[in-house]
Design a protein around this motif. Structure first.
Motif, mmCIF file in Angstrom:
data_model
loop_
_atom_site.group_PDB
_atom_site.id
_atom_site.type_symbol
_atom_site.label_atom_id
_atom_site.label_comp_id
_atom_site.label_asym_id
_atom_site.label_seq_id
_atom_site.Cartn_x
_atom_site.Cartn_y
_atom_site.Cartn_z
ATOM 1 N N GLU A 191 37.400 7.758 -117.533
ATOM 2 C CA GLU A 191 36.560 8.916 -117.243
ATOM 3 C C GLU A 191 35.319 8.870 -118.138
ATOM 4 O O GLU A 191 35.319 8.232 -119.177
ATOM 5 C CB GLU A 191 37.351 10.219 -117.492
ATOM 6 C CG GLU A 191 38.609 10.341 -116.639
ATOM 7 C CD GLU A 191 39.760 9.500 -117.164
ATOM 8 O OE1 GLU A 191 39.814 9.263 -118.382
ATOM 9 O OE2 GLU A 191 40.606 9.056 -116.344
ATOM 10 N N ARG A 192 34.291 9.596 -117.708
ATOM 11 C CA ARG A 192 33.015 9.527 -118.421
ATOM 12 C C ARG A 192 32.986 10.403 -119.669
ATOM 13 O O ARG A 192 32.429 10.033 -120.690
ATOM 14 C CB ARG A 192 31.890 9.950 -117.452
ATOM 15 C CG ARG A 192 30.521 9.481 -117.869
ATOM 16 C CD ARG A 192 29.582 9.408 -116.678
ATOM 17 N NE ARG A 192 29.883 8.285 -115.802
ATOM 18 C CZ ARG A 192 29.330 8.098 -114.607
ATOM 19 N NH1 ARG A 192 28.474 8.965 -114.130
ATOM 20 N NH2 ARG A 192 29.650 7.056 -113.881
ATOM 21 N N ASP A 193 33.580 11.603 -119.563
ATOM 22 C CA ASP A 193 33.424 12.614 -120.619
ATOM 23 C C ASP A 193 34.789 12.956 -121.227
ATOM 24 O O ASP A 193 35.566 13.705 -120.641
ATOM 25 C CB ASP A 193 32.784 13.870 -120.000
ATOM 26 C CG ASP A 193 32.582 14.973 -121.018
ATOM 27 O OD1 ASP A 193 32.853 14.755 -122.218
ATOM 28 O OD2 ASP A 193 32.151 16.073 -120.607
ATOM 29 N N PHE A 194 35.061 12.428 -122.416
ATOM 30 C CA PHE A 194 36.365 12.649 -123.040
ATOM 31 C C PHE A 194 36.484 14.039 -123.663
ATOM 32 O O PHE A 194 37.527 14.380 -124.225
ATOM 33 C CB PHE A 194 36.665 11.551 -124.053
ATOM 34 C CG PHE A 194 36.798 10.199 -123.428
ATOM 35 C CD1 PHE A 194 37.737 9.977 -122.428
ATOM 36 C CD2 PHE A 194 35.972 9.149 -123.811
ATOM 37 C CE1 PHE A 194 37.866 8.739 -121.823
ATOM 38 C CE2 PHE A 194 36.093 7.901 -123.217
ATOM 39 C CZ PHE A 194 37.036 7.687 -122.216
ATOM 40 N N ALA A 195 35.436 14.858 -123.579
ATOM 41 C CA ALA A 195 35.557 16.256 -123.995
ATOM 42 C C ALA A 195 36.328 17.055 -122.945
ATOM 43 O O ALA A 195 36.809 18.150 -123.222
ATOM 44 C CB ALA A 195 34.175 16.863 -124.213
ATOM 45 N N GLN A 196 36.430 16.493 -121.729
ATOM 46 C CA GLN A 196 37.146 17.174 -120.649
ATOM 47 C C GLN A 196 38.635 16.853 -120.718
ATOM 48 O O GLN A 196 39.005 15.689 -120.879
ATOM 49 C CB GLN A 196 36.599 16.728 -119.292
ATOM 50 C CG GLN A 196 35.178 17.175 -119.027
ATOM 51 C CD GLN A 196 35.083 18.662 -118.767
ATOM 52 O OE1 GLN A 196 36.051 19.301 -118.358
ATOM 53 N NE2 GLN A 196 33.914 19.223 -119.011
ATOM 54 N N ARG A 201 43.157 13.017 -126.656
ATOM 55 C CA ARG A 201 42.747 12.708 -125.295
ATOM 56 C C ARG A 201 42.953 11.232 -124.918
ATOM 57 O O ARG A 201 43.250 10.897 -123.781
ATOM 58 C CB ARG A 201 41.287 13.128 -125.114
ATOM 59 C CG ARG A 201 40.616 12.795 -123.796
ATOM 60 C CD ARG A 201 41.230 13.497 -122.617
ATOM 61 N NE ARG A 201 40.492 13.200 -121.394
ATOM 62 C CZ ARG A 201 40.505 12.035 -120.770
ATOM 63 N NH1 ARG A 201 41.220 11.044 -121.240
ATOM 64 N NH2 ARG A 201 39.801 11.852 -119.665
ATOM 65 N N ARG A 243 41.353 15.277 -113.179
ATOM 66 C CA ARG A 243 40.374 14.867 -114.188
ATOM 67 C C ARG A 243 38.950 15.224 -113.760
ATOM 68 O O ARG A 243 38.662 15.332 -112.563
ATOM 69 C CB ARG A 243 40.378 13.340 -114.384
ATOM 70 C CG ARG A 243 41.656 12.724 -114.835
ATOM 71 C CD ARG A 243 42.432 12.163 -113.674
ATOM 72 N NE ARG A 243 43.779 11.747 -114.060
ATOM 73 C CZ ARG A 243 44.057 10.564 -114.555
ATOM 74 N NH1 ARG A 243 43.105 9.680 -114.724
ATOM 75 N NH2 ARG A 243 45.285 10.251 -114.900
ATOM 76 N N ARG A 256 41.229 6.236 -119.928
ATOM 77 C CA ARG A 256 39.897 6.045 -120.531
ATOM 78 C C ARG A 256 38.861 5.596 -119.501
ATOM 79 O O ARG A 256 37.847 5.007 -119.852
ATOM 80 C CB ARG A 256 39.979 5.069 -121.690
ATOM 81 C CG ARG A 256 40.573 3.735 -121.288
ATOM 82 C CD ARG A 256 40.536 2.754 -122.450
ATOM 83 N NE ARG A 256 40.873 1.438 -121.952
ATOM 84 C CZ ARG A 256 41.167 0.409 -122.730
ATOM 85 N NH1 ARG A 256 41.160 0.548 -124.030
ATOM 86 N NH2 ARG A 256 41.444 -0.757 -122.202
ATOM 87 N N ARG A 309 33.552 12.028 -113.368
ATOM 88 C CA ARG A 309 32.136 11.642 -113.363
ATOM 89 C C ARG A 309 31.241 12.708 -113.972
ATOM 90 O O ARG A 309 31.644 13.817 -114.156
ATOM 91 C CB ARG A 309 31.694 11.356 -111.931
ATOM 92 C CG ARG A 309 32.338 10.086 -111.430
ATOM 93 C CD ARG A 309 31.716 9.627 -110.166
ATOM 94 N NE ARG A 309 32.127 8.230 -109.915
ATOM 95 C CZ ARG A 309 31.979 7.613 -108.757
ATOM 96 N NH1 ARG A 309 31.448 8.240 -107.739
ATOM 97 N NH2 ARG A 309 32.367 6.346 -108.605
#
Ligand code: MD6
Ligand code: FE
Length: 214
Positions: free
Chosen positions: A137-142, A184, A211, A135, A214
């Motif tokens: 990372e900035r964008d959890f859609a990735q 995710r 991942r 958790r 950013r």
């Protein structure tokens, strides 16, 4: 036309949770190139046992390549553009690594995956990764793409809370896990590595996790 069969045909991909896929053997054809690329990275940025925020060294040895790398110390977990041990940028991500990660993500239904971080984990027998969430990372859609090389391991996969029951997924040399969507941020980990000798890589397991940090 009769269906072609091949000794090297890929087995079907398995969904083991919502949005999470196991691509068995997906990295096998690239394994020699992947290991050469890992070797080049860790020659520049050697494996080290980072400290958790609680002040204990992790049993897994780590390095990174890419624009940013995952780091941990008494201040916490985060991504940083510089290797704190060497005070230099992390080595660039070798093209063969980025390409494999993109192909695996696309095969699991996540096209256009362009990772900026690749964490390299080295397990020797007994090393483990306790249950955690990814958790930072900035964008959890990735999604995250994870490649296993060397000794087999047991991957534990739970739910949104630490106490959810876990399933056990055996990961073999060449397997790739692609994970995103609803699961995710679910808890997961690696059981203490069983002793053994991989015919090529010896007494170790190497894991790459890619991942978009950013
Ligand atoms: C490992 N992997 O396989 C540890 N995290 O050695 C992870 O912690 C992991 O495989 C997020 C997504 C995929 C993973
Ligand atoms: Fe993880």
């Amino acid at each position: 036309m009769p269906q072609q069969s091949s000794l090297f045909a890929e087995p079907p991909h398995e969904a083991f949770a919502a949005g999470a896929w196991l691509l068995r053997g997906f990295a096998l054809a690239d394994a020699v190139e992947l290991v050469a690329a890992i070797d080049a990275v860790v020659t520049l940025a050697p494996f080290r046992h980072v400290m958790t925020p609680f002040g204990k060294p992790m049993s897994v040895a780590m390095s990174n390549c890419g624009a940013v790398g995952w780091v941990s110390d008494r201040r916490g977990y985060r991504y940083e553009g510089h290797d704190p041990e060497r005070n230099l940028p992390w080595p660039a991500m070798p093209a063969v690594l980025a390409a494999l990660a993109a192909r695996a993500a696309a095969a699991a239904g996540y096209p256009g995956f362009a990772p900026d971080a690749c964490l390299i984990n080295r397990y020797v027998p007994g090393a483990q990764m306790t249950l955690h969430q990814d958790r930072d990372e900035r964008d959890f859609a990735q999604p995250i793409v994870s490649v296993s090389l060397g000794l087999p391991a047991v991957f534990l996969f739970g739910g949104l809370t630490r106490t959810d029951r876990t399933i056990k997924l055996p990961l073999q040399h060449g397997d790739v896990v692609v994970w995103g969507g609803p699961s995710r941020r679910w808890f997961h980990g690696i059981r203490p590595l069983r002793d053994g000798e991989h015919a090529w890589l010896g007494r170790q397991r190497l894991n790459l996790t890619f991942r978009v940090a950013r």
